[in-house]
Write an enzyme that holds these catalytic residues in place. Structure first.
Site, mmCIF file in Angstrom:
data_model
loop_
_atom_site.group_PDB
_atom_site.id
_atom_site.type_symbol
_atom_site.label_atom_id
_atom_site.label_comp_id
_atom_site.label_asym_id
_atom_site.label_seq_id
_atom_site.Cartn_x
_atom_site.Cartn_y
_atom_site.Cartn_z
ATOM 1 C CG ASP A 2 -1.781 -1.317 1.410
ATOM 2 O OD1 ASP A 2 -2.482 -1.759 0.538
ATOM 3 O OD2 ASP A 2 -1.794 -1.859 2.431
ATOM 4 C CE LYS B 100 3.416 -2.399 -4.478
ATOM 5 N NZ LYS B 100 2.779 -1.996 -3.067
ATOM 6 N N GLY C 36 -3.766 -4.600 -5.031
ATOM 7 C CA GLY C 36 -4.445 -3.535 -5.752
ATOM 8 C C GLY C 36 -3.773 -2.375 -5.912
ATOM 9 C CG HIS C 37 -0.757 -1.754 -8.269
ATOM 10 N ND1 HIS C 37 0.075 -2.223 -9.022
ATOM 11 C CD2 HIS C 37 -0.592 -1.974 -6.847
ATOM 12 C CE1 HIS C 37 1.261 -2.808 -8.218
ATOM 13 N NE2 HIS C 37 0.546 -2.785 -7.043
ATOM 14 C CD GLN D 47 0.888 -9.137 -2.535
ATOM 15 O OE1 GLN D 47 1.898 -9.695 -3.217
ATOM 16 N NE2 GLN D 47 -0.359 -9.528 -2.584
ATOM 17 C CB THR E 132 1.839 -12.115 0.736
ATOM 18 O OG1 THR E 132 0.766 -12.494 -0.360
ATOM 19 C CG2 THR E 132 3.137 -11.834 0.076
ATOM 20 C CE LYS F 132 -1.898 7.641 0.046
ATOM 21 N NZ LYS F 132 -2.912 6.955 0.811
#
Length: 428
Positions: A13, A16, A40-41, A224, A239, A331
């Site tokens: 998260d 990427k 999820g991207h 991931q 994972t 971010k």
């Protein structure tokens, strides 16, 4: 020849998807090399949101995209994504999306077993997404998997499927006391998916080798994060695949010497989804603000992400494991709310200072962060277009991360859109 690997340095998260989207503008091919639809991207293009779980983000740039042998593939989700992107006007065909013949297929029994195991664990859950990822990798390792090359051959697929379902049903009925699956029903449904996907299944190792010989630019897209790696992460809260840079080679069939750059994505703070130790996790108002302002919900699960200050022990471990050649800071704009910013530079474990990430999660869970405190920048930086436009305290924060990591920050992301980005070095 220039081949670049993009991967996460934390617990996933990190942003990427956006960076793959930006870098794929200059790439010829984009390769997804591990994981499944448990990742999820999210990419924002002109205010429109695209979420991809399996198709490499380069599809939005009309680049040639590959799904490698290191991926486990939920074909239903892939077909849904193909149709979604087509509805959005994105061109997808066997010419620009290719699936490795050696990619293993996630089947309904994988998903059912995944869900039943989590239910049985009760309060000892590891936080799996329940999408069958782990059980699919298990079958791969025990040589009971169905690869794409067998999946698209109806006779071979049927023979393997009926044999495997017989074994899985014994496990489902006898161990979980649950309803068995019907092999005939699965076959009828999945043979149609196989017909749809057959033109997309290729020998991608050979195609990528030809790209390398032709001096084309290749971008390898990780899923991931480093510390969810099955071998090197915070086991067992990890994972089921290898998320580190070396798996870009093994997960695509490309020789390791073909990779020239390895770029690590670092979120300006730390987040984690699911269970597992998290030394810098915040349980106060600051943690809530990071979650709220950063919109910290999983792209795949929509679960609330746990939030905390930046952990440089994690980042330095990721640099070591991946041989990173550069960092991308994402971010940074989220931190604008805070009067002060903390960076974890080491851990305290029972009075002992620890500078390296412990392999034992029982030790890590008892580690307390040792912080450095810096002044915040308390201003909206989302519109800054160059490094020099950033407030001095934001620049000091960036420089301190570079000093602690001994790695340069090449790109700074200040928001979700493509344009909310300061690029300091061109990786291609």
């Amino acid at each position: 020849m220039k081949s670049v690997v993009i991967l996460g340095t934390q617990w996933g998260d990190e942003g990427k998807g956006k960076l793959v989207d930006i870098l794929s503008e200059q790439a010829d091919s984009v390769v997804r090399f591990q994981g499944g639809n448990n990742a999820g991207h999210t990419i924002i293009v002109n205010g429109e949101k695209f979420v991809s779980h399996l198709i490499p983000s380069g599809i939005l740039r009309n680049k040639k995209c590959f799904i490698g042998n290191g991926v486990v593939l939920d074909v239903k989700v892939l077909i849904e994504e193909i149709n979604f992107f087509k509805e959005k006007g994105i061109k997808i065909s066997p010419e620009n999306l290719k699936i490795s013949e050696k990619t293993h297929i996630i089947m309904p029994y994988h998903q059912k077993i995944d869900e039943l195991r989590e239910i049985k664990k009760s309060d000892k859950k590891i936080g799996t997404t329940g999408k069958g990822i782990g059980p699919a990798y298990e079958d791969k390792v025990t040589r009971r998997g169905i690869r794409a090359i067998e999946f698209i051959n109806e006779d071979i697929f049927k023979e393997k499927l009926f044999s495997i379902v017989k074994d899985k049903n014994f496990y489902i009925e006898k161990f979980f006391n649950d309803t068995p699956l019907n092999a005939e029903d699965i076959f009828k449904e999945y043979k149609e998916y196989a017909k749809f996907l057959k033109p997309f299944v290729k020998d991608i190792s050979t195609e990528l080798y030809e790209d390398i010989k032709a001096d084309r630019k290749i971008l390898f897209e990780g899923a991931q994060g480093t510390h969810l790696d099955i071998d090197h992460g915070t086991y067992p809260f990890v994972t089921s695949s290898n998320t580190v840079a070396a798996s870009a080679s093994s997960g695509s069939g490309v020789g390791i010497k073909a990779i020239s750059e390895i770029i690590g994505i670092v979120k300006a703070y730390t987040t984690r989804v699911g269970s597992g130790p998290f030394p810098t996790e915040l349980f106060d108002e600051t943690g809530d603000l990071l979650q709220e302002i950063g919109h910290e919900f999983g792209a795949t699960t929509n679960r609330r992400r746990r939030c905390g200050w930046l952990d440089m022990v994690l980042i330095k471990n990721a640099i070591k494991l991946n041989s990173l050649t550069g960092l991308v800071l994402t971010k940074l704009d989220v931190l604008s709310f805070s009067k002060e910013i903390k960076i974890c530079v080491a851990y305290d474990y029972n009075g002992e200072t620890i500078n390296n990430l412990p392999s034992d999660v029982n030790v890590l869970s008892k580690c307390k962060p040792i912080y450095e405190t810096m002044a915040g920048f308390e201003s909206d930086i989302s519109k800054c277009k160059s490094f020099d436009e950033l407030p001095q305290n934001a620049i000091k924060y960036i420089k301190r991360i570079e000093e602690l990591s001994l790695c340069k920050i090449d790109i700074i992301s200040l928001g979700p859109d493509r344009n909310d980005t300061i690029i300091l070095r061109n990786h291609f």
